[in-house]
Design an enzyme around this catalytic site. Structure first.
Site, PDB file in Angstrom:
ATOM      1  N   ASP A   1       0.894  -1.019  -0.085  1.00 42.34           N
ATOM      2  CA  ASP A   1      -0.119  -0.437  -0.255  1.00 42.34           C
ATOM      3  C   ASP A   1       0.579   1.206  -0.321  1.00 42.34           C
ATOM      4  OD1 ASP A   1      -2.207  -1.488   0.412  1.00 42.34           O
ATOM      5  OD2 ASP A   1      -1.982  -1.633   2.377  1.00 42.34           O
TER       6      ASP A   1
ATOM      7  N   GLU B   1     -11.400   0.794  -2.801  1.00 45.79           N
ATOM      8  CA  GLU B   1     -11.074   1.448  -1.065  1.00 45.79           C
ATOM      9  C   GLU B   1      -9.430   1.694  -1.407  1.00 45.79           C
ATOM     10  OE1 GLU B   1      -9.434  -2.935   0.806  1.00 45.79           O
ATOM     11  OE2 GLU B   1      -8.745  -3.556  -1.019  1.00 45.79           O
TER      12      GLU B   1
END
Length: 538
Positions: free
Chosen positions: A49, A215
């Site tokens: 991420d 997301e």
């Protein structure tokens, strides 16, 4: 005469350095080709991420760290290709009492790094507690204690925006495992300092129909548009979508801008848009490679009709695909290759940055030193632990790539029977070369545990009696996670031990490699294992 002296000094220093393993080893994986081009991934190791910003001439990256501490790694680059790990934002994870124990898959999820009012900010989510913020005037300096900006279960992937009209916003998503809802993005306002949100959430986009598992948002503003870059479709199989609107609350249009297509890069998504000082646009994202974790890619990016196209649009449909090789970004000059730190001589009175624990470290776990070793103490096993999965004092680093050889020299100083230490490959399954004292004798065993996360017990695959307390251990990762194991009592003649073992990823992280020292029960003078060195080779 001076030239001869210099050459003698150089070669003497070189040979001595080679014997000690100092300074001459290179990274297992190098992206920079040295000819003005690079190969993806730029980091072939687990930086999940990733988020990136530019501040002046430098670029800064952070990434998820989950239960591993120190957490929130901070990397620095001059050219977006060569990255150096320079710091961590979290020395301990809050709530401290909770994260003093191993909490696999919990902790720091997808963070966001920003620079505002001459300060660095990182917003990070803990899906069990809420959204936190830390800040610092220098990326390499001391970061503030975490502030709980928004409390709540299942709030994830925050991204702030200090708008040019003076308003401040926070956009985030939801983890279905905690919140009971998912695939939507919401936004709320914050105070100007970015330390507290208001309870005025507005739905920005519902992804259930076209963008499932929506997301990881990152919000930006450009040419009068609010842009939200967000992944959808799942970690290993998804794509990158961009949303745009003239008003921050929408309504938003959505467009897929990056997908796997005909490339071999699965799930290319979730990351950061960056612009160089020369005006070039780039996108950094991850790819889930399973055993070694989520690796980092760099894609060229351009704007077409106020929509980004990331990678290379091979068929003219407006959707980019990942590139394997490309010309490096134009940052005004060339910079040297940066080699990742993997090997460690343990010669400094500080632990190198590649090492992390599996929980908040405690003062008695171990000590760096200037004596040429790291002292790892035999800490009592948690009372309910049936294997190493719940053991917090695992000192580990990421797999540096798919293929490598890691060799270490250990000196054990056990005071009692049943004390043990060793070298391990850790994940949901694990394998450990364990040195254990039994009836005042030292035995080296290969210990294997399958489905460690499901409380399965270890089994012993092989065992040999050691002649001394000094032993050299070696792990060879052959690709696709397959590992073989060796030992030596003189550092030269290595013998195979046990059976091949297929490494397995951990909970939201890649497989890791490192050390542990343990004992059964508390004693006032526990033994220890001195880590003399560990050296990685391709």
């Amino acid at each position: 005469m001076n030239s001869i002296y210099f050459l003698c000094f150089f070669f003497t220093s070189f040979l001595f350095g080679q014997e000690r393993g100092d300074s001459f080893s290179k990274s297992i994986w190098v992206s920079d080709k040295g000819d003005g081009t690079y190969t993806n991934p730029i980091l072939n190791t687990d930086y999940s991420d990733p988020d990136v910003i530019r501040v002046g001439d430098k670029f800064y990256m952070t990434a998820s760290s989950f239960n591993c501490i120190p957490g929130l790694p901070i990397l620095e680059s001059n050219d977006l290709v060569n990255w150096k790990l320079i710091n961590y934002g979290l020395k301990k994870q809050k709530p401290v009492s909770f994260y003093n124990k191993a909490q696999h898959g919990k902790g720091v999820w997808a963070p966001c790094i920003r620079y505002h009012n001459k300060e660095f900010y990182i917003y990070y989510p803990d899906p069990d507690y809420g959204i936190y913020m830390i800040k610092s005037k220098k990326a390499e300096g001391q970061w503030s204690e975490p502030i709980l900006v928004k409390k709540g279960k299942g709030l994830i992937d925050p991204t702030p925006l200090w708008d040019d009209d003076g308003n401040t916003y926070l956009v985030y998503a939801f983890a279905g495992s905690r919140a009971g809802i998912k695939s939507i993005l919401v936004g709320c306002t914050m105070n100007a300092e970015g330390t507290m949100t208001n309870n005025d959430e507005v739905l920005l986009f519902d992804g259930h129909q076209d963008e499932p598992t929506l997301e990881g948002p990152k919000i930006y503003k450009r040419n009068g548009y609010y842009y939200i870059f967000a992944p959808a479709g799942g970690v290993a199989t998804g794509w990158q979508t961009v949303f745009r609107a003239k008003n921050i609350y929408g309504p938003y249009e959505n467009k897929k801008v990056l997908e796997q297509g005909t490339s071999n890069v699965n799930g290319p998504h979730q990351g950061a848009w960056i612009q160089t000082k020369s005006g070039e646009d780039w996108f950094i994202h991850f790819q889930d490679k399973g055993i070694i974790g989520r690796v980092v890619h760099l894609q060229p990016m351009k704007w077409v009709n106020d929509w980004p196209v990331i990678g290379i649009d091979t068929n003219g449909d407006g959707i980019g695909e990942p590139v394997l090789n490309h010309k490096k970004p134009n940052v005004g000059k060339s910079y040297p290759v940066v080699y990742q730190k993997e090997s460690d001589e343990f010669n400094k009175p500080i632990l190198d940055l590649q090492w992390q624990w599996h929980a908040n470290p405690q003062i008695n776990w171990g000590f760096p030193s200037s004596y040429g070793y790291y002292m790892l103490n035999c800490i009592p096993k948690p009372k309910k632990a049936v294997n190493l999965f719940d053991v917090p004092n695992l000192l580990l680093q990421k797999f540096p790539s798919e293929e490598f050889t890691a060799t270490t020299k250990l000196i054990v100083n056990f005071n009692f029977d049943e004390e043990e230490a060793g070298l391990l490959v850790m994940g949901l399954d694990y394998c450990m070369l364990r040195i254990k004292q039994t009836e005042n004798k030292l035995y080296l065993s290969q210990m294997i545990c399958l489905n460690a996360d499901k409380n399965q017990a270890e089994s012993e695959a092989a065992s040999v009696l050691l002649k001394s307390n000094i032993v050299y251990l070696q792990i060879k990762s052959l690709g696709d996670g397959m590992c073989t194991f060796f030992y030596s009592e003189d550092g030269t003649d290595f013998k195979s031990i046990g059976i091949p073992f297929k490494a397995r990823e951990g909970k939201w992280i890649g497989a890791k490699l490192g050390f542990v020292a343990l004992r059964n029960g508390f004693i006032n003078n526990a033994g220890n294992c001195k880590l003399d060195w560990i050296r990685f080779n391709s």
